[in-house]
Design a protein around this motif. Sequence first.
Motif, PDB file in Angstrom:
ATOM      1  N   CYS A 186       2.642  32.972 -19.582  1.00 13.27           N
ATOM      2  CA  CYS A 186       1.508  32.069 -19.789  1.00 13.27           C
ATOM      3  C   CYS A 186       0.262  32.681 -19.141  1.00 13.27           C
ATOM      4  O   CYS A 186       0.291  33.050 -17.967  1.00 13.27           O
ATOM      5  CB  CYS A 186       1.797  30.700 -19.181  1.00 13.27           C
ATOM      6  SG  CYS A 186       0.345  29.639 -19.112  1.00 13.27           S
ATOM      7  N   GLU A 191       3.758  31.327 -16.006  1.00  9.87           N
ATOM      8  CA  GLU A 191       5.130  30.970 -16.387  1.00  9.87           C
ATOM      9  C   GLU A 191       5.753  32.077 -17.239  1.00  9.87           C
ATOM     10  O   GLU A 191       5.120  32.609 -18.144  1.00  9.87           O
ATOM     11  CB  GLU A 191       5.095  29.654 -17.193  1.00  9.87           C
ATOM     12  CG  GLU A 191       6.439  29.189 -17.723  1.00  9.87           C
ATOM     13  CD  GLU A 191       7.450  28.887 -16.623  1.00  9.87           C
ATOM     14  OE1 GLU A 191       8.345  29.740 -16.410  1.00  9.87           O
ATOM     15  OE2 GLU A 191       7.345  27.825 -15.976  1.00  9.87           O
ATOM     16  N   LYS A 196      10.060  27.729 -21.686  1.00 14.13           N
ATOM     17  CA  LYS A 196       8.854  26.944 -21.397  1.00 14.13           C
ATOM     18  C   LYS A 196       7.655  27.385 -22.246  1.00 14.13           C
ATOM     19  O   LYS A 196       6.579  26.786 -22.194  1.00 14.13           O
ATOM     20  CB  LYS A 196       8.472  27.092 -19.915  1.00 14.13           C
ATOM     21  CG  LYS A 196       9.454  26.433 -18.969  1.00 14.13           C
ATOM     22  CD  LYS A 196       9.227  24.943 -18.978  1.00 14.13           C
ATOM     23  CE  LYS A 196      10.135  24.228 -17.990  1.00 14.13           C
ATOM     24  NZ  LYS A 196      10.053  22.770 -18.180  1.00 14.13           N
ATOM     25  N   LEU A 197       7.824  28.487 -22.978  1.00 18.19           N
ATOM     26  CA  LEU A 197       6.693  29.033 -23.740  1.00 18.19           C
ATOM     27  C   LEU A 197       6.931  28.811 -25.229  1.00 18.19           C
ATOM     28  O   LEU A 197       7.993  29.151 -25.747  1.00 18.19           O
ATOM     29  CB  LEU A 197       6.540  30.532 -23.442  1.00 18.19           C
ATOM     30  CG  LEU A 197       6.324  30.866 -21.954  1.00 18.19           C
ATOM     31  CD1 LEU A 197       6.455  32.360 -21.711  1.00 18.19           C
ATOM     32  CD2 LEU A 197       4.949  30.379 -21.487  1.00 18.19           C
ATOM     33  N   CYS A 213       2.121  26.626 -23.234  1.00 26.22           N
ATOM     34  CA  CYS A 213       3.012  26.629 -22.080  1.00 26.22           C
ATOM     35  C   CYS A 213       3.363  25.195 -21.713  1.00 26.22           C
ATOM     36  O   CYS A 213       2.461  24.363 -21.541  1.00 26.22           O
ATOM     37  CB  CYS A 213       2.303  27.317 -20.912  1.00 26.22           C
ATOM     38  SG  CYS A 213       3.171  27.144 -19.344  1.00 26.22           S
TER      39      CYS A 213
END
Length: 262
Positions: A186, A191, A196-197, A213
């Motif tokens: 991110c 991150e 999570k992406l 993100c």
Amino acid sequence: MSTFWDKQIGRADFLAGQSSGSKDLLAFYAQLLRAQKEIYESFCGRTHWSPSGDLEKDVSVVQSSMSGLLQRVARNGPEALAEEAEALLHAESNAMAQELLNYWRNPTDTQFFAKSVLQPYARWLAETGTAPAGRELAGGERTCPFCGGKPQVSFLQSKESGAESGNRDLLCATCLTSWEFRRVVCANCGEERPAKLGYFHSPEFDHIRIEACDSCKHYIKGIDLTRFGLAAPLVDDLYAAPLDLWAREHGYTKIELNLIGL
Ligand SMILES: [Zn+2]
Ligand SMILES: [Zn+2]
């Protein structure tokens, strides 16, 4: 040294001629880029002057380069900006100087006029290798190594011929130069966990995607020059404005709004 500006202008003119929803925005942006190019050229063309990198010292020169931009925005801009440009054309010069200095020290993406004028200034600093002074910004790999600005847009390009997937770079919102960045990270919070992406893409904009993100709920647009080499990341970001609306509806905030406020 105007090739950078000419490339952006050419791309904006071309896209403004296409039948898509962002036509008016792109036509205005093409005008704005012309005004920025004029500002940039006014710096290059000054005899016995080169920028110091300290805006406090350079502010009178920067400010004296602005009137063309204000006139263009007053003529071609959306109503609210046009009115503001008109007011600035008649405002006391101290107020504008203060606005420029505020932006330089503490940039925000909603200061349209300061950002529009300081982009060609900061790019001129970058091209002449003049270190910017008086900007105590965060630093770190997620901000511009030259000026400390935030990333405006991300792009992929092949640096070696034959490379399969391309390198990722971030383009600085202030000086418009770019720096290399890791691919699956991110650009706002760092991150790295793939879960999570998220990447979102619409067939309408085949070479453009939203890079979002879920840890910090921020996003940036990614332009894939390995799929479409004629794109200009700064302009194509604006062209794909419908993707910003989609991202916003899904609860993501853009790391840095572009000059059109999207
Ligand atoms: Zn920069
Ligand atoms: Zn993040």
